[in-house]
Design a protein around this motif. Structure first.
Motif, PDB file in Angstrom:
ATOM      1  N   LYS A 243      30.851 161.036  87.909  1.00  0.00           N
ATOM      2  CA  LYS A 243      30.105 160.266  88.908  1.00  0.00           C
ATOM      3  C   LYS A 243      29.727 158.896  88.341  1.00  0.00           C
ATOM      4  N   GLU A 244      29.417 157.964  89.249  1.00  0.00           N
ATOM      5  CA  GLU A 244      28.960 156.640  88.846  1.00  0.00           C
ATOM      6  C   GLU A 244      27.461 156.542  89.082  1.00  0.00           C
ATOM      7  N   TYR A 245      26.800 155.675  88.305  1.00  0.00           N
ATOM      8  CA  TYR A 245      25.370 155.431  88.560  1.00  0.00           C
ATOM      9  C   TYR A 245      24.986 154.025  88.114  1.00  0.00           C
ATOM     10  N   GLU A 246      23.759 153.587  88.527  1.00  0.00           N
ATOM     11  CA  GLU A 246      23.275 152.243  88.190  1.00  0.00           C
ATOM     12  C   GLU A 246      22.867 152.187  86.721  1.00  0.00           C
ATOM     13  N   THR A 247      23.516 151.307  85.961  1.00  0.00           N
ATOM     14  CA  THR A 247      23.260 151.208  84.523  1.00  0.00           C
ATOM     15  C   THR A 247      21.829 150.777  84.218  1.00  0.00           C
ATOM     16  N   VAL A 248      21.353 149.763  84.933  1.00  0.00           N
ATOM     17  CA  VAL A 248      20.060 149.168  84.588  1.00  0.00           C
ATOM     18  C   VAL A 248      18.938 150.189  84.776  1.00  0.00           C
ATOM     19  N   LYS A 249      19.055 151.037  85.789  1.00  0.00           N
ATOM     20  CA  LYS A 249      18.015 152.009  86.091  1.00  0.00           C
ATOM     21  C   LYS A 249      18.039 153.196  85.107  1.00  0.00           C
ATOM     22  N   PHE A 250      19.233 153.653  84.749  1.00  0.00           N
ATOM     23  CA  PHE A 250      19.322 154.909  83.989  1.00  0.00           C
ATOM     24  C   PHE A 250      19.831 154.755  82.555  1.00  0.00           C
ATOM     25  N   GLY A 251      20.414 153.607  82.224  1.00  0.00           N
ATOM     26  CA  GLY A 251      20.880 153.389  80.854  1.00  0.00           C
ATOM     27  C   GLY A 251      22.093 154.230  80.502  1.00  0.00           C
ATOM     28  N   LYS A 252      22.085 154.763  79.263  1.00  0.00           N
ATOM     29  CA  LYS A 252      23.253 155.432  78.699  1.00  0.00           C
ATOM     30  C   LYS A 252      23.373 156.880  79.213  1.00  0.00           C
ATOM     31  N   THR A 253      22.239 157.478  79.621  1.00  0.00           N
ATOM     32  CA  THR A 253      22.236 158.903  79.980  1.00  0.00           C
ATOM     33  C   THR A 253      22.435 159.106  81.478  1.00  0.00           C
ATOM     34  N   CYS A 254      23.420 159.907  81.824  1.00  0.00           N
ATOM     35  CA  CYS A 254      23.772 160.138  83.229  1.00  0.00           C
ATOM     36  C   CYS A 254      22.627 160.846  83.969  1.00  0.00           C
ATOM     37  N   PRO A 255      22.162 160.276  85.104  1.00  0.00           N
ATOM     38  CA  PRO A 255      21.057 160.897  85.844  1.00  0.00           C
ATOM     39  C   PRO A 255      21.497 162.161  86.586  1.00  0.00           C
ATOM     40  N   HIS A 256      22.814 162.352  86.753  1.00  0.00           N
ATOM     41  CA  HIS A 256      23.303 163.517  87.498  1.00  0.00           C
ATOM     42  C   HIS A 256      23.390 164.756  86.603  1.00  0.00           C
ATOM     43  N   CYS A 257      23.869 164.558  85.356  1.00  0.00           N
ATOM     44  CA  CYS A 257      24.112 165.743  84.516  1.00  0.00           C
ATOM     45  C   CYS A 257      23.531 165.623  83.106  1.00  0.00           C
TER      46      CYS A 257
ATOM     47  N   SER B  29      24.311 163.845  80.626  1.00  0.00           N
ATOM     48  CA  SER B  29      25.244 163.661  79.520  1.00  0.00           C
ATOM     49  C   SER B  29      25.177 162.226  78.983  1.00  0.00           C
ATOM     50  N   ASN B  30      25.552 162.061  77.697  1.00  0.00           N
ATOM     51  CA  ASN B  30      25.651 160.716  77.114  1.00  0.00           C
ATOM     52  C   ASN B  30      27.102 160.265  77.020  1.00  0.00           C
ATOM     53  N   ASN B  31      27.979 161.080  77.580  1.00  0.00           N
ATOM     54  CA  ASN B  31      29.404 160.796  77.529  1.00  0.00           C
ATOM     55  C   ASN B  31      29.766 159.829  78.666  1.00  0.00           C
ATOM     56  N   THR B  32      29.206 158.620  78.558  1.00  0.00           N
ATOM     57  CA  THR B  32      29.307 157.665  79.672  1.00  0.00           C
ATOM     58  C   THR B  32      29.807 156.332  79.164  1.00  0.00           C
ATOM     59  N   TRP B  33      30.383 155.544  80.035  1.00  0.00           N
ATOM     60  CA  TRP B  33      30.806 154.201  79.632  1.00  0.00           C
ATOM     61  C   TRP B  33      30.634 153.210  80.789  1.00  0.00           C
ATOM     62  N   LEU B  34      30.498 151.955  80.396  1.00  0.00           N
ATOM     63  CA  LEU B  34      30.223 150.904  81.371  1.00  0.00           C
ATOM     64  C   LEU B  34      31.485 150.566  82.167  1.00  0.00           C
ATOM     65  N   LEU B  35      31.393 150.718  83.478  1.00  0.00           N
ATOM     66  CA  LEU B  35      32.525 150.452  84.364  1.00  0.00           C
ATOM     67  C   LEU B  35      32.615 148.946  84.647  1.00  0.00           C
ATOM     68  N   ARG B  36      31.488 148.363  85.005  1.00  0.00           N
ATOM     69  CA  ARG B  36      31.424 146.905  85.174  1.00  0.00           C
ATOM     70  C   ARG B  36      29.984 146.427  84.997  1.00  0.00           C
ATOM     71  N   GLY B  37      29.844 145.112  84.777  1.00  0.00           N
ATOM     72  CA  GLY B  37      28.488 144.583  84.618  1.00  0.00           C
ATOM     73  C   GLY B  37      28.289 143.798  83.335  1.00  0.00           C
ATOM     74  N   ASN B  38      29.379 143.687  82.504  1.00  0.00           N
ATOM     75  CA  ASN B  38      29.223 142.842  81.309  1.00  0.00           C
ATOM     76  C   ASN B  38      30.081 141.578  81.393  1.00  0.00           C
ATOM     77  N   GLU B  39      30.426 141.181  82.629  1.00  0.00           N
ATOM     78  CA  GLU B  39      31.279 140.007  82.817  1.00  0.00           C
ATOM     79  C   GLU B  39      30.546 138.704  82.483  1.00  0.00           C
ATOM     80  N   VAL B  40      31.244 137.796  81.819  1.00  0.00           N
ATOM     81  CA  VAL B  40      30.811 136.399  81.737  1.00  0.00           C
ATOM     82  C   VAL B  40      32.068 135.617  82.071  1.00  0.00           C
ATOM     83  N   GLU B  41      32.287 135.394  83.367  1.00  0.00           N
ATOM     84  CA  GLU B  41      33.561 134.825  83.813  1.00  0.00           C
ATOM     85  C   GLU B  41      33.363 133.598  84.668  1.00  0.00           C
ATOM     86  N   ILE B  42      34.295 132.665  84.504  1.00  0.00           N
ATOM     87  CA  ILE B  42      34.325 131.535  85.435  1.00  0.00           C
ATOM     88  C   ILE B  42      35.147 132.005  86.618  1.00  0.00           C
ATOM     89  N   ASN B  43      34.528 132.065  87.778  1.00  0.00           N
ATOM     90  CA  ASN B  43      35.221 132.521  88.982  1.00  0.00           C
ATOM     91  C   ASN B  43      36.095 131.402  89.531  1.00  0.00           C
TER      92      ASN B  43
END
Lengths: 113, 224
Positions: free
Chosen positions: A79-93, A95-109
């Motif tokens: 499952k996916e969840y909001e990183t800022v609210k829950f951090g590294k630990t999955c709020p559903h289960c 687990s710490n077996n999680t990784w950042l899907l998006r949100g660390n971009e520093v891009e010129i659009n």
């Protein structure tokens, strides 16, 4: 904290693109900044104003920021969840077996000329 | 009305630096020079750790040091006086980190033909240096006991880019609320591959393990 360094990189890239396109003035630069990219938007725009106005091609050029919400994916429960609210630990289960899907971009659009 | 045109770029700001860093790594590989990027907070004991380490290493391999700071040359002088090895000071001109281009400019002032290992002591900061690839072969960082065992949670990027974490000042652990095992588990939560070596730079405890890590790394870089 490294916003000024980031601004110098943006200026370098924008100038290169403008020159390739034979543009002599850029009116705005649009950035995609992830929520957990460690770049603070208001500091980035402050540094931008100071540095951009020193460049003929970028005088008065506005820096617009699109914020990309951070989303983390859990490998255990798929499952996916909001990183800022829950951090590294999955709020559903829990687990710490999680990784950042998006949100660390520093891009010129894009740039507007 | 003036015509407005939008030019799409869609490019990471760090892309250019990442490319520079990769090129620099390739050049160092050709020259047989191993570059270590050493990061930490101010006051974690980077310079003291380096002095202890270099004094154990300098008869085995040739070492040089580049000290990066916003201002002053106290660190470069301290290293040179305490170890006798070549040491240069870089000033970042107010910047909070080094990028690949600045690292290259620094390396231009190091006699690379006389070096097997160059240690780049990055600006003391747990945030910005983690964002910029310097072109180093490996990233290492020092976390000192007084900073607290929760730092891997607060500065996740720093811990996720480091191959090696030295936990320094372990002699004062009884006076602080620092749990070594808890700290290791926080580090491995962020980065399962990170190696952790507890040391005390002041007494020399554990430094030998870091020396062995460096010797193995440098040897592998030069031979493979």
């Amino acid at each position: 904290m490294h916003e000024l360094g980031v601004v110098f990189y943006i200026i370098k890239d924008v100038k290169a693109v403008a020159e390739e396109n034979h543009v002599d003035h850029v009116s705005s630069v649009v950035m995609d900044i992830g929520e957990v990219s460690t770049v603070v938007p208001h500091l980035l725009t402050d540094c931008w104003r100071w540095a951009a106005d020193k460049e003929e091609m970028l005088k008065g050029c506005e820096l617009k920021i699109n914020t990309i919400p951070a989303v983390t994916y859990c490998d255990n429960c798929k499952k996916e969840y909001e990183t800022v609210k829950f951090g590294k630990t999955c709020p559903h289960c829990n687990s710490n077996n999680t990784w950042l899907l998006r949100g660390n971009e520093v891009e010129i659009n894009s740039i507007v000329v | 009305m003036e015509k407005v045109k939008v030019i799409e770029i869609k490019k990471s700001v760090f892309a250019e630096n990442d490319k520079d860093a990769d090129n620099l790594r390739k050049e160092l590989k050709t020259k047989g020079v191993y570059l270590l990027n050493l990061m930490s907070s101010p006051g974690s004991g980077k310079t003291t750790t380096l002095i202890q380490t270099i004094n154990r290493l300098k008869d085995k391999i040739r070492v040089a040091v580049m000290e990066a700071d916003i201002d002053s040359d106290v660190d470069a002088i301290k290293i040179k006086e305490a170890t006798g090895i070549p040491s240069i000071q870089l000033h970042t001109g107010g910047m909070c980190h080094l990028d690949a281009e600045m690292t290259r400019q620094g390396l231009d002032n190091v006699a690379l033909e006389d070096a097997d290992l160059v240690v780049l002591e990055n600006v003391g900061n747990l945030v910005c240096p983690a964002e910029f690839d310097t072109g180093a072969v490996r990233n290492a960082m020092i976390l000192s006991v007084p900073e607290g065992d929760d730092k891997p949670l607060k500065y996740p990027l720093m811990f996720s880019v480091c191959d090696l974490v030295l936990i320094n000042k372990i002699d004062v652990m009884p006076y602080f609320d620092f749990d070594l095992e808890r700290c290791k588990s926080y580090i491995h939560q962020r980065n399962p591959k990170a190696q952790v070596i507890p040391i005390c730079a002041k007494t020399g405890e554990g430094v030998e393990a870091f020396v062995q890590w460096l010797l193995t790394e440098v040897n592998a870089w030069k031979t493979n």
